[in-house]
Design a protein around this motif. Structure first.
Motif, PDB file in Angstrom:
ATOM      1  N   UNK A 102       3.649 -11.436  -3.468  1.00 12.28           N
ATOM      2  CA  UNK A 102       2.446 -10.662  -3.199  1.00 12.28           C
ATOM      3  C   UNK A 102       2.124 -10.745  -1.714  1.00 12.28           C
ATOM      4  N   UNK A 103       1.563  -9.669  -1.192  1.00 12.96           N
ATOM      5  CA  UNK A 103       1.173  -9.658   0.213  1.00 12.96           C
ATOM      6  C   UNK A 103      -0.347  -9.575   0.323  1.00 12.96           C
ATOM      7  N   UNK A 104      -0.949 -10.639   0.863  1.00 11.17           N
ATOM      8  CA  UNK A 104      -2.401 -10.661   1.076  1.00 11.17           C
ATOM      9  C   UNK A 104      -2.649 -10.165   2.492  1.00 11.17           C
ATOM     10  N   UNK A 105      -3.260  -9.001   2.607  1.00 12.29           N
ATOM     11  CA  UNK A 105      -3.323  -8.337   3.910  1.00 12.29           C
ATOM     12  C   UNK A 105      -4.671  -8.466   4.611  1.00 12.29           C
ATOM     13  N   UNK A 106      -5.696  -8.863   3.885  1.00 10.38           N
ATOM     14  CA  UNK A 106      -7.026  -9.006   4.496  1.00 10.38           C
ATOM     15  C   UNK A 106      -7.868  -9.983   3.689  1.00 10.38           C
ATOM     16  N   UNK A 107      -8.867 -10.567   4.351  1.00  8.37           N
ATOM     17  CA  UNK A 107      -9.874 -11.358   3.648  1.00  8.37           C
ATOM     18  C   UNK A 107     -11.200 -10.634   3.814  1.00  8.37           C
ATOM     19  N   UNK A 108     -12.032 -10.638   2.783  1.00 12.59           N
ATOM     20  CA  UNK A 108     -13.339  -9.992   2.920  1.00 12.59           C
ATOM     21  C   UNK A 108     -14.439 -10.840   2.310  1.00 12.59           C
ATOM     22  N   UNK A 109     -15.615 -10.687   2.897  1.00 10.40           N
ATOM     23  CA  UNK A 109     -16.802 -11.449   2.506  1.00 10.40           C
ATOM     24  C   UNK A 109     -17.945 -10.476   2.336  1.00 10.40           C
ATOM     25  N   UNK A 110     -18.678 -10.593   1.240  1.00 12.83           N
ATOM     26  CA  UNK A 110     -19.920  -9.828   1.059  1.00 12.83           C
ATOM     27  C   UNK A 110     -20.975 -10.820   0.560  1.00 12.83           C
ATOM     28  N   UNK A 111     -22.234 -10.411   0.478  1.00 17.24           N
ATOM     29  CA  UNK A 111     -23.233 -11.349  -0.045  1.00 17.24           C
ATOM     30  C   UNK A 111     -22.952 -11.776  -1.496  1.00 17.24           C
ATOM     31  N   UNK A 113     -19.395 -11.700  -3.002  1.00 15.14           N
ATOM     32  CA  UNK A 113     -18.046 -12.227  -3.270  1.00 15.14           C
ATOM     33  C   UNK A 113     -17.246 -12.496  -2.002  1.00 15.14           C
ATOM     34  N   UNK A 114     -16.203 -13.306  -2.212  1.00 13.30           N
ATOM     35  CA  UNK A 114     -15.235 -13.626  -1.170  1.00 13.30           C
ATOM     36  C   UNK A 114     -13.864 -13.380  -1.794  1.00 13.30           C
ATOM     37  N   UNK A 115     -13.054 -12.522  -1.146  1.00 15.63           N
ATOM     38  CA  UNK A 115     -11.764 -12.199  -1.746  1.00 15.63           C
ATOM     39  C   UNK A 115     -10.699 -11.894  -0.726  1.00 15.63           C
ATOM     40  N   UNK A 116      -9.475 -11.702  -1.230  1.00 15.06           N
ATOM     41  CA  UNK A 116      -8.345 -11.282  -0.402  1.00 15.06           C
ATOM     42  C   UNK A 116      -7.864  -9.944  -0.925  1.00 15.06           C
ATOM     43  N   UNK A 117      -7.599  -9.028  -0.009  1.00 15.14           N
ATOM     44  CA  UNK A 117      -7.022  -7.754  -0.418  1.00 15.14           C
ATOM     45  C   UNK A 117      -5.525  -7.954  -0.643  1.00 15.14           C
ATOM     46  N   UNK A 118      -5.001  -7.377  -1.703  1.00 13.10           N
ATOM     47  CA  UNK A 118      -3.574  -7.457  -1.994  1.00 13.10           C
ATOM     48  C   UNK A 118      -2.969  -6.070  -1.782  1.00 13.10           C
ATOM     49  N   UNK A 119      -1.919  -6.002  -0.959  1.00 13.93           N
ATOM     50  CA  UNK A 119      -1.218  -4.727  -0.735  1.00 13.93           C
ATOM     51  C   UNK A 119      -0.012  -4.684  -1.660  1.00 13.93           C
ATOM     52  N   UNK A 120      -0.043  -3.773  -2.612  1.00 15.87           N
ATOM     53  CA  UNK A 120       1.014  -3.725  -3.636  1.00 15.87           C
ATOM     54  C   UNK A 120       2.204  -2.893  -3.172  1.00 15.87           C
ATOM     55  N   UNK A 121       3.399  -3.329  -3.542  1.00 15.88           N
ATOM     56  CA  UNK A 121       4.615  -2.555  -3.275  1.00 15.88           C
ATOM     57  C   UNK A 121       4.764  -1.489  -4.368  1.00 15.88           C
ATOM     58  N   UNK A 122       5.688  -0.555  -4.148  1.00 16.01           N
ATOM     59  CA  UNK A 122       5.957   0.474  -5.157  1.00 16.01           C
ATOM     60  C   UNK A 122       6.300  -0.163  -6.504  1.00 16.01           C
ATOM     61  N   UNK A 123       7.116  -1.192  -6.462  1.00 14.48           N
ATOM     62  CA  UNK A 123       7.504  -1.855  -7.711  1.00 14.48           C
ATOM     63  C   UNK A 123       6.294  -2.507  -8.392  1.00 14.48           C
ATOM     64  N   UNK A 124       5.464  -3.151  -7.586  1.00 14.73           N
ATOM     65  CA  UNK A 124       4.274  -3.799  -8.150  1.00 14.73           C
ATOM     66  C   UNK A 124       3.308  -2.769  -8.737  1.00 14.73           C
ATOM     67  N   UNK A 125       3.281  -1.582  -8.136  1.00 17.55           N
ATOM     68  CA  UNK A 125       2.391  -0.524  -8.645  1.00 17.55           C
ATOM     69  C   UNK A 125       2.780  -0.063 -10.050  1.00 17.55           C
ATOM     70  N   UNK A 126       4.025  -0.334 -10.458  1.00 14.06           N
ATOM     71  CA  UNK A 126       4.439   0.010 -11.830  1.00 14.06           C
ATOM     72  C   UNK A 126       3.619  -0.779 -12.851  1.00 14.06           C
TER      73      UNK A 126
END
Ligand code: ACK
Length: 222
Positions: A102-111, A113-126
């Motif tokens: 998995x590729x974690x491409x960003x971290x984000x914070x809001x009042x 939640x705290x999370x990491x964005x995951x960039x999916x490959x074509x295969x993962x999108x299946x």
């Protein structure tokens, strides 16, 4: 049959290997530690505290939510719409138990939640449900027209009283703003990447080097 219905999990997803979980926890905690000391963050801390200029300790603010994973399909033991169909998809049965990067491409914070964005490959999108984004449209109207996989994330923490389902919704809000062409306010170039503020307490750091996280596609019953 009753047995088949009983065998549906709470959710399917990619479960990060434990060694990388430790690394991500360290990196993400370091990021929170830095973020809440930035003047730019303090200027907007009212979004987190409700009071102007009041300091916030983000490490305390977010509570960890168990094993790190990227949900593909929330099944609620079969009660969620489309759960059975998802469990029977050829890609799901074929890849069940397989390893992925998995590729974690960003971290984000809001009042909330705290999370990491995951960039999916074509295969993962299946393995990504066709309606994952549309399903969120009641909470985030713009979500219906976002690309598949826009909701893919790892929940790193939630504010008191917030359920982890919110992390993906918060990510969709930010992605919707980006797609509408709202650049956000580039706040700072940090060692980890570029930090952008999207208003209403929404922060995102786009990682200079995405975190590569080995994971197993599987399911969880709790
Ligand atoms: O952090 P998450 O992706 O958000 O991982 C957990 C996991 O399922 C177990 O609760 C996610 N989740 C909960 N409810 C939903 C829902 N209605 N739609 C999509 N994901 C959900 C939660």
């Amino acid at each position: 049959s009753q047995l088949e219905e009983m065998s549906l999990p709470l959710y399917f997803g990619w479960f990060l290997l434990s060694s990388i979980q430790d690394k991500i926890r360290c990196t993400s905690m370091d990021f929170l530690k830095t973020l809440d000391t930035l003047e730019a963050f303090k200027k907007h801390s009212i979004d987190f505290t409700g009071k102007a200029e009041k300091e916030v300790d983000l490490e305390q603010y977010f509570k960890a939510k168990g094993t790190l994973h990227c949900t593909t399909k929330y099944c609620d033991y079969g009660k969620a719409e489309g759960a059975k169909e998802y469990a029977q998809k050829p890609a799901v049965t074929d890849f069940y138990g397989s390893a992925f990067e998995m590729s974690l491409s960003a971290l984000f914070v809001t009042p909330r939640t705290f999370g990491a964005r995951v960039s999916l490959t074509e295969e993962q999108l299946l393995l990504w449900p066709d309606d994952a984004e549309k399903e969120a449209a009641s909470a985030v109207p713009a979500a219906a027209s976002l690309p598949l996989g826009s909701r893919a994330h790892v929940t790193l923490g939630c504010a008191e009283g917030i359920e982890p389902v919110q992390t993906g919704l918060d990510l969709l809000q930010i992605v919707a703003l980006q797609q509408e062409g709202q650049q956000g306010e580039l706040v700072e170039e940090m060692e980890l990447g570029s930090l952008t503020y999207y208003g209403e307490g929404r922060w995102l750091i786009s990682l200079r080097e995405p975190i590569c996280a080995p994971a197993c596609f599987s399911s969880s019953y709790k």
